[in-house]
Design a protein around this motif. Structure first.
Motif, mmCIF file in Angstrom:
data_model
loop_
_atom_site.group_PDB
_atom_site.id
_atom_site.type_symbol
_atom_site.label_atom_id
_atom_site.label_comp_id
_atom_site.label_asym_id
_atom_site.label_seq_id
_atom_site.Cartn_x
_atom_site.Cartn_y
_atom_site.Cartn_z
ATOM 1 N N GLY A 240 0.354 -0.835 -0.140
ATOM 2 C CA GLY A 240 0.014 -0.055 0.303
ATOM 3 C C GLY A 240 1.249 0.969 0.033
ATOM 4 N N ASP A 241 0.068 2.398 0.203
ATOM 5 C CA ASP A 241 0.895 3.837 -0.696
ATOM 6 C C ASP A 241 1.646 4.838 0.964
ATOM 7 O OD1 ASP A 241 1.042 3.546 -3.091
ATOM 8 O OD2 ASP A 241 -1.377 3.956 -3.474
ATOM 9 N N THR A 242 2.410 5.220 0.992
ATOM 10 C CA THR A 242 2.892 6.012 1.375
ATOM 11 C C THR A 242 2.304 7.448 1.295
ATOM 12 O OG1 THR A 242 4.702 5.925 3.865
ATOM 13 C CG2 THR A 242 4.848 6.052 1.310
ATOM 14 N N ILE A 243 2.318 8.161 2.657
ATOM 15 C CA ILE A 243 2.241 9.899 2.583
ATOM 16 C C ILE A 243 3.333 10.078 3.315
ATOM 17 C CG2 ILE A 243 0.705 9.785 4.345
ATOM 18 C CD1 ILE A 243 -0.633 11.775 2.596
ATOM 19 N N GLY A 270 -4.110 4.499 -6.035
ATOM 20 C CA GLY A 270 -3.414 4.574 -4.778
ATOM 21 C C GLY A 270 -4.858 4.679 -4.140
ATOM 22 N N VAL A 271 -4.076 3.609 -2.575
ATOM 23 C CA VAL A 271 -4.601 3.528 -1.749
ATOM 24 C C VAL A 271 -4.049 4.132 -0.448
ATOM 25 C CG1 VAL A 271 -5.410 1.616 0.049
ATOM 26 C CG2 VAL A 271 -5.757 1.847 -2.455
ATOM 27 N N MET A 272 -4.030 4.315 0.302
ATOM 28 C CA MET A 272 -3.759 5.666 1.747
ATOM 29 C C MET A 272 -3.197 4.105 2.598
ATOM 30 S SD MET A 272 -2.363 6.306 4.736
ATOM 31 C CE MET A 272 -2.493 8.228 5.855
ATOM 32 N N ALA A 273 -1.980 4.601 2.953
ATOM 33 C CA ALA A 273 -1.799 2.733 3.730
ATOM 34 C C ALA A 273 -1.120 3.203 5.047
ATOM 35 C CB ALA A 273 -0.774 1.594 2.834
ATOM 36 N N THR A 274 0.412 3.821 4.757
ATOM 37 C CA THR A 274 1.589 4.382 5.817
ATOM 38 C C THR A 274 1.103 5.334 5.469
ATOM 39 O OG1 THR A 274 3.539 3.108 4.589
ATOM 40 C CG2 THR A 274 2.522 2.139 6.032
#
Length: 368
Positions: A240-243, A270-274
């Motif tokens: 998953g994606d990171t910001i 995208g999918v916000m993960a971390t």
């Protein structure tokens, strides 16, 4: 964006700033014919106290367990030393926390005439906050994308127009939903980096079945997140994606912004993960040095392990969660997340290093 309580409360790492000398690849090749070979660079961001023998931060497990027996000076970095395994030809650094430290450390390393990193793999392995809508504490998440959460226009919450979801707009725009979406890379900055999807999926496939440790403290913490099914599951390896941004934001509303920001800049892919600090600088440094042919950004991997949730559970305010974190409560997954970064990351690092004949000239990809 809350993380690294122990690192922040136990020690402030303040190294002496050193200016790296100008580096000419051709001149360095002539003056340093026998460079230190590096197959994999492990990038961590902080350590607590000593590098060995005490409470571990992100760096210590790599030194003690891989192990990394040789100590080398690291001029131009906050930590000032790095560690090396001559048999595996693996080098590890602790950049220092924050994007500035990361950019400085990566640039200093890549320009260091002792190393030729053109074929080296880079694995950033560090802890992070996790979105309870995505997963749970103790999990390990490989990131296919990094989204810049620190570059934006921000309208004070007291002045946000009623039809806006939040006060954040692109720097090159005047509305949160600015359309068409501004470019990802411009004079204003870099908003998204996409890591090599084949390599990222390969690393995920290699590690996805590994069981991660659980604990009573972690079970108690995630049980509080009623209504968040992903948060209540045991820890696992995910993708998953990171910001990335250096403001340690916290709360349900800020989490909602982060999820929207990731969707916006990835065109809903995208999918916000971390959530973490240094990842955008890590990618920027590699991308810029790649222009000079010094590194290959297609050989970069990003692994974040979840030490805490980025928003409070039902019944707790953001301020209360912040108070708990500041007073060393609620970090039941700190040590498990530090350990998971090594447990999962080392599988990939060892695979690359021990089968160098296979991976030196051919980047691995899922399904190949």
């Amino acid at each position: 964006m809350l993380k690294r309580l122990l690192a922040l409360s136990a020690l402030s790492l303040c190294g002496t700033a050193l200016i790296a000398p100008a580096f000419s690849p051709s001149a360095a090749a002539e003056s340093s014919p026998a460079r230190i070979p590096v197959r994999v660079v492990v990038v961590t961001t902080f350590e607590i106290g000593k590098d060995t023998g005490d409470t571990p931060g992100e760096y210590q497990n790599w030194i003690e367990k891989l192990p990394l027996s040789q100590t080398l000076p690291a001029p131009g970095t906050d930590h000032e030393v790095m560690h090396y395994n001559p048999e595996l030809q693996v080098l590890a650094i602790a950049s220092g926390e924050g994007p500035q430290h990361m950019a400085s450390a990566m640039t200093a390393l890549i320009l260091d005439p002792r190393f030729d990193l053109r074929h080296s793999y880079f694995v950033l392995a560090g802890i992070a906050g996790i979105d309870p809508n995505f997963g749970t504490i103790g999990s390990a998440v490989w990131a296919p994308r990094v989204i810049n959460g620190g570059l934006a226009h921000l309208v004070d919450p007291r002045e946000i127009p009623k039809d806006w979801p939040d006060g954040f707009t692109p720097v090159q725009g005047s509305r949160p939903d600015q359309s068409p979406r501004p470019p990802l890379h411009s004079l204003s900055g870099d908003m998204v980096y996409t890591l090599n999807p084949g390599l990222t999926n390969w690393a995920y496939a290699l590690t996805r079945s590994i069981s991660l440790p659980d604990s009573d403290g972690m079970k108690q913490s995630r049980a509080r997140y009623r209504g968040y099914a992903p948060a209540q599951k045991p820890p696992s390896v995910m993708i998953g994606d990171t910001i990335s941004g250096e403001t340690f934001w916290v709360g349900k509303l800020m989490n909602r912004w982060a999820e929207r920001w990731v969707r916006y800049w990835t065109d809903n892919k995208g999918v916000m993960a971390t959530t973490a600090e240094e990842d955008i600088a890590f990618c920027q440094a590699l991308a810029l040095q790649a222009k000079a042919g010094r590194v290959d950004p297609d050989r970069a991997l990003l692994l974040r392990t979840a030490s805490n949730f980025d928003m409070p559970p039902p019944g707790q305010t953001a301020a209360q969660l912040l108070s708990d974190e500041a007073n060393e409560k609620g970090y039941s997954a700190f040590i498990p997340s530090v350990n998971a970064a090594y447990q999962i990351g080392s599988v990939v690092v060892r695979e690359l290093a021990t089968h160098w004949d296979r991976y030196e000239n051919t980047i691995p990809s899922a399904g190949k």
